[in-house]
Scaffold this active site. Sequence first.
Site, PDB file in Angstrom:
ATOM      1  N   ARG A   1     -31.881 108.654 -81.506  1.00  0.00           N
ATOM      2  CA  ARG A   1     -32.451 107.435 -82.267  1.00  0.00           C
ATOM      3  C   ARG A   1     -31.484 106.769 -82.944  1.00  0.00           C
ATOM      4  O   ARG A   1     -30.267 107.356 -82.937  1.00  0.00           O
ATOM      5  CB  ARG A   1     -33.455 108.072 -83.243  1.00  0.00           C
ATOM      6  CG  ARG A   1     -34.375 108.858 -82.883  1.00  0.00           C
ATOM      7  CD  ARG A   1     -35.301 109.706 -84.137  1.00  0.00           C
ATOM      8  NE  ARG A   1     -36.206 110.432 -83.652  1.00  0.00           N
ATOM      9  CZ  ARG A   1     -36.408 111.766 -83.664  1.00  0.00           C
ATOM     10  NH1 ARG A   1     -35.174 112.298 -83.655  1.00  0.00           N
ATOM     11  NH2 ARG A   1     -37.509 112.459 -83.236  1.00  0.00           N
TER      12      ARG A   1
ATOM     13  N   LYS B   1     -34.588 113.987 -87.502  1.00  0.00           N
ATOM     14  CA  LYS B   1     -35.693 114.085 -88.775  1.00  0.00           C
ATOM     15  C   LYS B   1     -35.547 115.404 -89.267  1.00  0.00           C
ATOM     16  O   LYS B   1     -35.650 116.212 -88.706  1.00  0.00           O
ATOM     17  CB  LYS B   1     -36.947 113.659 -88.139  1.00  0.00           C
ATOM     18  CG  LYS B   1     -36.935 112.285 -87.503  1.00  0.00           C
ATOM     19  CD  LYS B   1     -38.468 112.010 -87.181  1.00  0.00           C
ATOM     20  CE  LYS B   1     -38.717 110.281 -86.646  1.00  0.00           C
ATOM     21  NZ  LYS B   1     -40.022 110.224 -86.385  1.00  0.00           N
TER      22      LYS B   1
ATOM     23  N   HIS C   1     -34.586 102.093 -79.316  1.00  0.00           N
ATOM     24  CA  HIS C   1     -35.599 102.741 -79.062  1.00  0.00           C
ATOM     25  C   HIS C   1     -35.945 102.640 -77.342  1.00  0.00           C
ATOM     26  O   HIS C   1     -36.495 103.573 -76.795  1.00  0.00           O
ATOM     27  CB  HIS C   1     -36.895 102.722 -79.872  1.00  0.00           C
ATOM     28  CG  HIS C   1     -37.120 104.157 -80.528  1.00  0.00           C
ATOM     29  ND1 HIS C   1     -36.468 104.728 -81.275  1.00  0.00           N
ATOM     30  CD2 HIS C   1     -38.508 104.661 -80.311  1.00  0.00           C
ATOM     31  CE1 HIS C   1     -37.100 106.038 -81.636  1.00  0.00           C
ATOM     32  NE2 HIS C   1     -38.108 105.909 -81.155  1.00  0.00           N
TER      33      HIS C   1
ATOM     34  N   ARG D   1     -33.938 105.209 -75.538  1.00  0.00           N
ATOM     35  CA  ARG D   1     -34.362 106.393 -75.712  1.00  0.00           C
ATOM     36  C   ARG D   1     -35.622 106.777 -74.909  1.00  0.00           C
ATOM     37  O   ARG D   1     -35.900 107.626 -74.326  1.00  0.00           O
ATOM     38  CB  ARG D   1     -34.955 106.618 -77.329  1.00  0.00           C
ATOM     39  CG  ARG D   1     -35.624 107.759 -77.495  1.00  0.00           C
ATOM     40  CD  ARG D   1     -35.668 107.847 -79.135  1.00  0.00           C
ATOM     41  NE  ARG D   1     -36.463 108.971 -79.448  1.00  0.00           N
ATOM     42  CZ  ARG D   1     -36.091 110.353 -79.932  1.00  0.00           C
ATOM     43  NH1 ARG D   1     -34.914 110.606 -79.388  1.00  0.00           N
ATOM     44  NH2 ARG D   1     -37.037 111.171 -80.357  1.00  0.00           N
TER      45      ARG D   1
ATOM     46  N   HIS E   1     -38.183 116.087 -80.624  1.00  0.00           N
ATOM     47  CA  HIS E   1     -39.574 116.184 -80.882  1.00  0.00           C
ATOM     48  C   HIS E   1     -40.286 117.399 -81.271  1.00  0.00           C
ATOM     49  O   HIS E   1     -39.982 118.500 -80.554  1.00  0.00           O
ATOM     50  CB  HIS E   1     -40.450 115.712 -79.590  1.00  0.00           C
ATOM     51  CG  HIS E   1     -40.309 114.379 -79.206  1.00  0.00           C
ATOM     52  ND1 HIS E   1     -40.749 113.788 -78.252  1.00  0.00           N
ATOM     53  CD2 HIS E   1     -40.073 113.241 -80.055  1.00  0.00           C
ATOM     54  CE1 HIS E   1     -40.504 112.555 -78.170  1.00  0.00           C
ATOM     55  NE2 HIS E   1     -40.022 112.156 -79.169  1.00  0.00           N
TER      56      HIS E   1
ATOM     57  N   TYR F   1     -44.556 110.394 -72.495  1.00  0.00           N
ATOM     58  CA  TYR F   1     -43.539 109.594 -71.354  1.00  0.00           C
ATOM     59  C   TYR F   1     -44.008 110.084 -69.954  1.00  0.00           C
ATOM     60  O   TYR F   1     -43.839 109.259 -68.886  1.00  0.00           O
ATOM     61  CB  TYR F   1     -42.043 109.954 -71.603  1.00  0.00           C
ATOM     62  CG  TYR F   1     -41.564 109.679 -72.844  1.00  0.00           C
ATOM     63  CD1 TYR F   1     -41.134 108.282 -73.134  1.00  0.00           C
ATOM     64  CD2 TYR F   1     -41.251 110.616 -74.089  1.00  0.00           C
ATOM     65  CE1 TYR F   1     -40.507 107.981 -74.237  1.00  0.00           C
ATOM     66  CE2 TYR F   1     -40.822 109.993 -75.186  1.00  0.00           C
ATOM     67  CZ  TYR F   1     -40.400 108.609 -75.406  1.00  0.00           C
ATOM     68  OH  TYR F   1     -40.139 108.270 -76.611  1.00  0.00           O
TER      69      TYR F   1
END
Length: 295
Positions: A146, A170, A241, A244, A267, A276
Amino acid sequence: MNTIIEEYLNFIQIEKGLSNNTIGAYRRDLKKYKDYLEDNKISHIDFIDRQIIQECLGHLIDMGQSSKSLARFISTIRSFHQFALREKYAAKDPTVLIETPKYEKKLPDVLEIDEVIALLETPDLTKNNGYRDRTMLELLYATGMRVTEIIQLDVEDVNLIMGFVRVFGKGNKERIVPLGDTVIEYLTTYIETVRPQLLKQTTTQALFLNMHGKSLSRQGIWKIIKQYGLKANINKTLTPHTLRHSFATHLLENGADLRAVQEMLGHSDISTTQLYTHVSKSQIRKMYTQFHPRA
């Protein structure tokens, strides 16, 4: 309400370890909520009931709030009211019977392989900022990071000998992402030769620097990528992104394990990574429709 909101934000920052960006989104949602309550003369948390919340949601819809934003807003105020009840700031949770609207996840834009190559080959390698940009683009596509993760990278997070990069995602969760030979080659030259020239008189450990020797900003990276996208004649919405998305899709199209891709992307929920696989299937459908004589 202000006191309870600040207590709640402190709680989710400390106890849940959420990122500043996520905390900011929670704060904005709660400000909308508080403003609506104040406009409607609701001064105490126990005066809030299901009907008031539904009217607030109706107001947000009238203001043009998307279903995705509305779903996040409901999630925020539900978590807030659960906290208030648990900590005895409130006697009830008025969100119990509030349903979260379903929204269709938009399939992300993905670059074709030749578009990725065109983008990567656009920077001028004879210039320091051009070499920096090529290295950064190679790293984004090689790792699926990211934009917030790449601006947080320090030189010490890159292990060129072992061939991996340490990424803090994150919630400040750490993950290790492998590096391929090509990006290692660019990183080696950038760190040993180019970065010292960009560093000037500063002492920052940030990996990617602007022309003033300071860490590149989020906005700076967005502008750089958009600029090279235009030069490469890529007629798609191009953001950090996008690289990504392309990283994940190209891995899965070539048979990569879904769990491994989930780990590299950072994730927490595999359903996010599974998005995806739908992108890959949509590309197959497009190719079939275009080339099959009976499609």
